[in-house]
Design an enzyme around this catalytic site. Structure first.
Site, PDB file in Angstrom:
ATOM      1  N   GLU A 122       0.895  -1.127   0.011  1.00  0.00           N
ATOM      2  CA  GLU A 122      -0.042  -0.180   0.113  1.00  0.00           C
ATOM      3  C   GLU A 122       0.790   1.200  -0.072  1.00  0.00           C
ATOM      4  OE1 GLU A 122      -3.026   2.077   3.117  1.00  0.00           O
ATOM      5  OE2 GLU A 122      -3.159  -0.151   2.918  1.00  0.00           O
ATOM      6  N   ASP A 123       2.014   1.151   0.768  1.00  0.00           N
ATOM      7  CA  ASP A 123       2.670   2.412   0.824  1.00  0.00           C
ATOM      8  C   ASP A 123       4.263   2.482   0.688  1.00  0.00           C
ATOM      9  OD1 ASP A 123       0.633   3.540   2.234  1.00  0.00           O
ATOM     10  OD2 ASP A 123       1.293   2.748   4.421  1.00  0.00           O
TER      11      ASP A 123
END
Length: 764
Positions: A122-123
């Site tokens: 996600e990051d």
């Protein structure tokens, strides 16, 4: 696994598509790993940062292989390097904290590995394919399950669609939700750096969605801490007051819970039952609830006793000893070992009264009658009570003997019944807003019941569910054809609220045109039922306002039945037509009947003419008397009958068991001997009770016609609670055919009873 999405730019659903992600260059995992290994840990050695995780993990799994954790930490630390949390800490502290929470609860190695990596896709630039290559498909699936959908793709629908995606993934592997719950707990712990409005928004979602999910998955350790954190954000004044109450109680020199614990230890020691007796303080929200319920709190209200034993049988042994040596409060006993809760929870609950008044209030005021709650369970039960599904380990592993059960909600503890139902109805949710609001409503129903099917199977339903909910839980959209139910062997309306342990037999109509009504929505509590009914009503707007109890295309109300000339004139099937002639059949000789008008039931009645005598001949022991069959009991051959002389020289004929007989005798009416004559024909009034469905009147009148009976008059009462009452006055060619006629009417689908009318009005 992709969920149905709504494009904010164009109204209505669009074709589901996989979430789009920004193009990311493939990175060299070996380079990242080598960079991380240049830190404080030597190559191959467990990094110091995950030492606490490894220690907690080995406490539950002494032989666990820690190599996957080492590699996952190396990748996570390298990928998140340079990222900072809003609190100012390095971002890697977050996945480490989440993993430590899960390790302390007993999560197995695969879950911990995915937890360390849960934010990498996600990051950072790490991809799911790379996670699969390095750690296998299970870890990739778990990481994907908790990865959020991007707002750039989903806009305002990103949050509900993320939860939908997460729940679908949880349906295949419950460890997805375990990681999400631990992730949210750590975020709640560090929420103080956020703006107040963002704190409140996150706290509300936690309250409405995550806490109920933790409860349903049995993870009490996470649920109770999240409840307290939400309480502090959303209700700061009440939280502060509760904190003061707990502090004041802790400052007291005496503790009634400690005294009872010592007494319990002595009792169990003398009985030879090895047990650990602990004082279990209530968390803030629990204290707040008790204070609202009981008013002024006493020392015993701030906690409970927890007794841990080794074997199931010891639980009942402890219960017997405590109830023998102390004063039990019988109404507080609950056996969740024999009947576990839907979230796997098992324990014995009881309570004992303090033997004497104690001075335990902050002001030193004696308070008698205190009650101490006691929880009794095994060590394994306690582990499951705290960690829920997390304590179950790997769902892909072969099931244990405890998990291999008969047909029921707990046959697969990693896929509980409530989750299966949630996954079913979410597919039918037409848009993200409907899904989001329905999810919150569904999760607010935090208590479940189990009802039994006639075949011995079970249905798990939320508390307050009705027969409507049971129908859709068992049959899905085929439940549109449901016309009624039997609950514990007795006929019941679809609106009947079910109780835990009820046996429910659902009665399904044979007519393919059977349909639900808008009224069903008032009785539907489960999302599956509500969404299915709403979808049907939306697809059939012309039928939306037609109650299922009304007779479909026949469409009669009680008033219409009379105004249109009776059942014989509306959609009447082929059969003997009404013949001209007098309807009452009055004659003056002793074998005749003066009045065949056996009117009964609500609404007006219109008599159709008939060529046959109004009713069977009756011979009376009073020559020249006019004879009338009583409307209260409508006697027909071969009923045993008696007669009474009334005004005008008329003799009324009653069945001997009629209530009117005793009434006539009590007022001094003279009893007259009567008997049936030779004429076989008769007129009778029948009451048919049914569940509403389309074409019911047509089917009933056809059944009547096939038995050779003519309809003289008919009324249909307006439907009440899905039930319809039909009253028919019929002319039979032979009274001996009456039982066969009544059987034929009962055999019409939807009809559950046919009886002769028993009008209780005065006979004059």
């Amino acid at each position: 696994m992709s969920a149905e999405a709504t494009n904010p730019a164009t109204p209505g659903p669009v074709v589901p598509t996989a979430p789009r992600r920004k193009a990311r260059p493939r990175i060299d995992l070996r380079r990242l790993g080598r960079a991380a290994l240049l830190g404080p840990a030597a190559r191959g050695k467990l990094p110091d940062a995950i030492g606490h995780v490894a220690e907690a993990h080995r406490a539950h799994y002494p032989d666990a292989d820690l190599e996957p954790l080492r590699r996952a930490y190396v990748l996570a630390e390298s990928s998140h390097r340079g990222q900072m949390r809003k609190s100012g800490e390095p971002y890697i502290t977050h996945p480490l904290a989440v993993t430590l929470i899960l390790a302390e609860l007993g999560a197995e190695t695969t879950t911990l590995t995915a937890s360390l990596l849960h934010d990498t896709v996600e990051d950072t630039d790490v991809t799911l394919d790379q996670v699969r290559e390095q750690f296998g498909e299970e870890v990739r699936y778990l990481v994907d399950g908790v990865t959020k959908l991007e707002k750039v793709d989903y806009g305002a629908a990103a949050e509900p669609e993320t939860f939908r995606k997460m729940l679908v993934a949880t349906g295949n592997d419950v460890r997805v939700m375990s990681i999400k719950l631990a992730d949210r707990l750590h975020n709640m712990r560090t929420l103080g750096v956020m703006r107040p409005e963002k704190q409140a928004r996150i706290a509300k979602v936690t309250r409405d969605v995550l806490i109920p999910l933790a409860e349903r998955l049995g993870v009490q350790a996470l649920k109770t801490e999240m409840e307290d954190l939400v309480f502090a954000i959303l209700h700061p004044e009440e939280y502060a007051h509760t904190r003061e109450l707990i502090a004041a109680n802790a400052a007291r020199p005496d503790d009634p819970l400690a005294e009872v614990a010592d007494e319990a230890r002595a009792v169990l020691r003398e009985a030879g039952i090895p047990a650990e007796v602990l004082i279990r303080p209530r968390h803030f929200v629990s204290v707040h609830r008790v204070a609202r319920k009981r008013g002024q709190l006493r020392g015993a209200d701030f906690g409970r006793l927890l007794v841990l034993v080794n074997e199931d049988a010891d639980c009942y042994g402890v219960l017997g000893e405590l109830h023998t040596c102390m004063t039990p409060v019988v109404s507080e006993f609950k056996d969740f070992i024999a009947v576990p809760k839907f979230n796997l929870y098992q324990s014995l609950h009881t309570a004992v009264a303090l033997p004497r008044a104690r001075t335990d209030s902050p002001g030193g005021t004696p308070m008698a009658g205190q009650v101490v709650e006691v929880l009794i369970r095994t060590h394994q039960m306690h582990k499951v009570a705290e960690a829920g599904v997390i304590a179950l380990g790997n769902p892909y592993a072969p099931p244990s003997e405890e998990q291999t059960a008969s047909d029921g909600e707990r046959a697969d503890p990693t896929r509980p019944g409530w989750l299966s139902r949630l996954l079913d109805w979410q597919q039918a949710a037409p848009d993200p807003d409907t899904f989001w609001s329905t999810l919150r409503e569904d999760l607010a129903q935090d208590r479940e019941i189990t009802v039994f099917r006639p075949d011995g199977g079970t249905l798990g339903l939320p508390e307050g569910a009705t027969c409507v909910d049971a129908a859709y839980a068992q049959y899905g959209e085929d439940a549109h054809a449901c016309i009624g139910a039997r609950v514990n062997g007795r006929l019941a309306t679809l609106s009947t609220v079910l109780r835990d342990g009820d046996t429910v037999q659902l009665l399904m109509g044979q007519d393919p045109a059977s349909e639900p009504s808008r009224e069903w929505l008032e009785h539907a509590h489960t999302p599956a039922a509500r969404i299915a009914i709403q979808r049907w009503l939306a697809a059939h707007p012309e039928a939306g306002d037609t109650a299922a109890g009304e007779a479909g295309e026949d469409g009669w109300s009680g008033a219409e039945a009379g105004s249109r000339g009776g059942a014989g004139e509306v959609d009447r099937p082929a059969g003997p037509p009404p013949s001209p002639g007098a309807a009452d059949g009055t004659t003056g000789h002793s074998g005749a009947v003066a009045d065949g008008d056996s009117r009964s039931g609500p609404g007006p009645v219109t008599d159709a003419p008939s060529a046959r005598p109004g009713a069977a001949d009756v011979v009376v022991d009073r020559p020249g008397a006019t004879v009338r069959l009583a409307g209260c009991c409508t006697p027909v051959p071969p009923d045993e009958v008696t007669g009474f002389a009334v005004r005008g020289g008329v003799v009324t004929v009653h069945r001997v068991e009629c209530a009117g007989v005793a009434r006539m005798k009590s007022v001094g009416r003279a009893e007259v001997g009567v008997r049936w004559g030779d004429t076989a024909g008769c007129r009778v009034t029948l009451l048919a009770e049914s569940f509403g469905r389309p074409h019911l009147l047509a089917d009933l009148t056809e059944a009547i016609a096939l038995e050779g009976a003519e309809i003289v008059s008919a009324t249909v009462a307006p439907p009440t609670q899905q039930r319809v009452r039909h009253t028919y006055t019929l002319q039979l060619p032979d009274a001996a055919h009456l039982p066969a006629l009544m059987r034929a009417m009962r055999n019409v689908p939807g009809v559950y009873d046919v009886s002769r009318t028993q009008h209780q009005g005065p006979d004059s």
